[in-house]
Design a protein around this motif. Structure first.
Motif, PDB file in Angstrom:
ATOM      1  N   PRO A   1      10.961   1.277  -2.978  1.00 39.24           N
ATOM      2  CA  PRO A   1      10.894   2.495  -2.150  1.00 39.24           C
ATOM      3  C   PRO A   1      11.820   3.607  -2.615  1.00 39.24           C
ATOM      4  O   PRO A   1      11.454   4.789  -2.547  1.00 39.24           O
TER       5      PRO A   1
ATOM      6  N   VAL B   1      -2.801  -0.386   6.432  1.00 42.99           N
ATOM      7  CA  VAL B   1      -1.603   0.414   6.139  1.00 42.99           C
ATOM      8  C   VAL B   1      -1.580   0.769   4.655  1.00 42.99           C
ATOM      9  O   VAL B   1      -1.312   1.918   4.278  1.00 42.99           O
ATOM     10  N   SER B   2      -1.883  -0.210   3.807  1.00 47.52           N
ATOM     11  CA  SER B   2      -1.918   0.047   2.359  1.00 47.52           C
ATOM     12  C   SER B   2      -2.944   1.123   2.022  1.00 47.52           C
ATOM     13  O   SER B   2      -2.701   1.995   1.176  1.00 47.52           O
TER      14      SER B   2
ATOM     15  N   LEU C   1       6.885   8.508   1.517  1.00 44.80           N
ATOM     16  CA  LEU C   1       6.194   7.260   1.823  1.00 44.80           C
ATOM     17  C   LEU C   1       6.978   6.417   2.820  1.00 44.80           C
ATOM     18  O   LEU C   1       6.417   5.880   3.778  1.00 44.80           O
ATOM     19  N   THR C   2       8.287   6.285   2.597  1.00 43.10           N
ATOM     20  CA  THR C   2       9.094   5.438   3.486  1.00 43.10           C
ATOM     21  C   THR C   2       9.195   6.049   4.879  1.00 43.10           C
ATOM     22  O   THR C   2       9.166   5.339   5.888  1.00 43.10           O
TER      23      THR C   2
ATOM     24  N   THR D   1       2.287   2.441  10.478  1.00 44.65           N
ATOM     25  CA  THR D   1       2.309   1.057  10.973  1.00 44.65           C
ATOM     26  C   THR D   1       2.233   1.019  12.491  1.00 44.65           C
ATOM     27  O   THR D   1       1.494   0.226  13.079  1.00 44.65           O
TER      28      THR D   1
ATOM     29  N   MET E   1      -1.533   4.495   3.063  1.00 37.00           N
ATOM     30  CA  MET E   1      -0.449   4.878   2.146  1.00 37.00           C
ATOM     31  C   MET E   1      -1.021   5.355   0.814  1.00 37.00           C
ATOM     32  O   MET E   1      -0.473   6.255   0.172  1.00 37.00           O
TER      33      MET E   1
ATOM     34  N   SER F   1       6.912   7.825   6.271  1.00 39.84           N
ATOM     35  CA  SER F   1       5.588   7.723   6.887  1.00 39.84           C
ATOM     36  C   SER F   1       5.223   6.294   7.260  1.00 39.84           C
ATOM     37  O   SER F   1       4.403   6.091   8.175  1.00 39.84           O
ATOM     38  N   LEU F   2       5.790   5.315   6.572  1.00 36.90           N
ATOM     39  CA  LEU F   2       5.407   3.919   6.801  1.00 36.90           C
ATOM     40  C   LEU F   2       5.548   3.488   8.262  1.00 36.90           C
ATOM     41  O   LEU F   2       4.606   2.896   8.818  1.00 36.90           O
TER      42      LEU F   2
ATOM     43  N   TYR G   1       6.008  -1.446  -3.355  1.00 38.60           N
ATOM     44  CA  TYR G   1       4.677  -0.871  -3.467  1.00 38.60           C
ATOM     45  C   TYR G   1       4.082  -1.286  -4.809  1.00 38.60           C
ATOM     46  O   TYR G   1       4.618  -0.946  -5.872  1.00 38.60           O
TER      47      TYR G   1
ATOM     48  N   VAL H   1       1.025  -2.310  -0.037  1.00 37.82           N
ATOM     49  CA  VAL H   1       2.367  -2.552   0.494  1.00 37.82           C
ATOM     50  C   VAL H   1       2.616  -4.060   0.451  1.00 37.82           C
ATOM     51  O   VAL H   1       1.788  -4.849   0.912  1.00 37.82           O
TER      52      VAL H   1
ATOM     53  N   LEU I   1      10.683  -4.689   0.745  1.00 42.69           N
ATOM     54  CA  LEU I   1       9.498  -3.835   0.760  1.00 42.69           C
ATOM     55  C   LEU I   1       9.284  -3.296  -0.643  1.00 42.69           C
ATOM     56  O   LEU I   1      10.210  -2.756  -1.266  1.00 42.69           O
TER      57      LEU I   1
END
Length: 379
Positions: A250, A209-210, A257-258, A265, A213, A260-261, A235, A222, A233
């Motif tokens: 965030p 995931v990181s 980004l948030t 995931t 991202m 899309s997370l 980054y 992450v 959470l």
């Protein structure tokens, strides 16, 4: 049992149409044409049959033969559409007022007839089938399921937790509220090989995931931790040489980004056979990020997930086309359903096919043409 097709009759804007279904299914077109309605028909079916509250026994009622009876809920946990008059199409040409949903699977079919009555939150529904296991084993109705709404979590310090949903059902919630907790609880899950980024620190979910991202923004990792009953959470942003440059909350990175997370995931954390319905996975992303998202969707489908995606993004479509050309996904596993209008203004749904070179079979009006339209205005 894998869903391979379904037909809708008299459901909202759709009078009568059959949808061919593959591993990766995209619904696109202008606003208000019926994309969401198509997905809602499936969501209503799931929220009505999820707990198998069925009356079993063959019979006939009001001239309708059936094997099973159940209540079709237009208000429920996954979607709320008002009452029955908000669901029954206004363009029906049928004498008998009823909604019909025909489900096709790789091992059998079932037909659902829902007689229409006004001012109802649920309607009596009747199932006939050619194999009795279809209503019980259809993949859409199993626990291995995730729905992510277009309206997802906003950037924040702390996020909700619900162990029963995250651990038992392996779900993130409809708005992705539990994405951070999912990473905490399933962060060591090995991501399917076809979706992995080789340069990631490991094959495990949190590292993968990181890595994704980082493709969307800065080089980052992450970081999730429990804070009482909630989950924090952050980054961690890294310099090129590998040292931490800064830790960013965030709410200091915008929405992309948030938003899309949860999508990343859910796709990376899913097991083979899982059904996912995701609305607008491209929301708030830079065009390059949207193309990356399209590529990830293709890799998830190639890893035997079944995806239903509503999108408005040319870049997502093109990312999928490139993945097909590169041999990541079989073109027969992709369906594109474009919702447009005929010359008379009526709804017209076109299935567009992709060949092995990523080329498209059709280019209806308003499909992938806005770039050219605006360039012509500049000439």
């Amino acid at each position: 049992m894998i869903l391979t097709g379904f037909s809708l009759r008299n459901f909202k804007s759709i009078y009568n149409h059959r949808f061919r279904i593959g591993k990766l299914n995209l619904f696109l077109g202008k606003n208000g044409m019926g994309k969401s309605s198509t997905i809602q028909a499936l969501l209503c079916l799931r929220q009505s049959l999820e707990y198998r509250d069925l009356s079993i026994g063959k019979g006939t009622l009001n001239g309708i033969e059936y094997h099973l009876r159940f209540n079709y809920f237009v208000k429920g946990s996954l979607c709320t559409l008002g009452q029955s008059q908000n669901v029954y199409t206004k363009w029906s040409k049928d004498i008998d007022e009823k909604i019909e949903i025909f489900i096709e699977t790789d091992k059998g079919n079932m037909n659902i007839v829902i007689p229409y009555l006004a001012q109802k939150d649920s309607l009596g529904a009747y199932i006939t089938f050619d194999k009795p296991e279809v209503p019980f084993k259809l993949n859409l109705l199993q626990d291995s399921f995730q729905y992510l709404k277009a309206h997802r979590i906003s950037p924040d310090d702390l996020f909700s937790s619900d162990t029963s949903i995250v651990e038992s059902k392996r779900q993130l919630g409809e708005t992705g509220d539990y994405a951070a907790q999912f990473l905490l609880m399933h962060g060591k899950h090995r991501v399917a090989e076809k979706m992995r980024i080789e340069k990631a620190d490991s094959e495990q979910l949190l590292d993968q995931v990181s890595a994704y991202m980082s493709l969307l923004g800065n080089n980052m990792k992450v970081r999730v931790d429990y804070q009482g009953e909630r989950v924090s959470l952050n980054y961690d942003v890294y310099r090129a040489e590998g040292t931490i440059y800064d830790t960013i909350k965030p709410q200091n990175t915008g929405f992309g980004l948030t938003f899309s997370l949860p999508v990343i995931t859910s796709l990376l954390g899913a097991k083979a056979g899982q059904v996912q319905i995701i609305e607008n996975p491209e929301s708030h992303l830079h065009p390059r990020g949207q193309s990356i998202m399209g590529g990830l969707l293709a890799k998830a489908a190639a890893s035997d997930q079944q995806l239903f995606i509503e999108t408005h993004s040319d870049h997502v479509i093109n990312g999928i086309r490139v993945a097909v050309k590169n041999g990541i996904l079989n073109p027969d596993d992709v369906t594109l359903h474009f919702f447009g209008q005929s010359t008379t203004g009526a709804l017209e749904i076109t299935e567009i096919r992709i060949d092995r070179n990523g080329e498209l079979s059709d280019y209806p009006n308003d499909f992938l043409d806005e770039w050219d339209n605006q360039l012509l205005n500049l000439i």
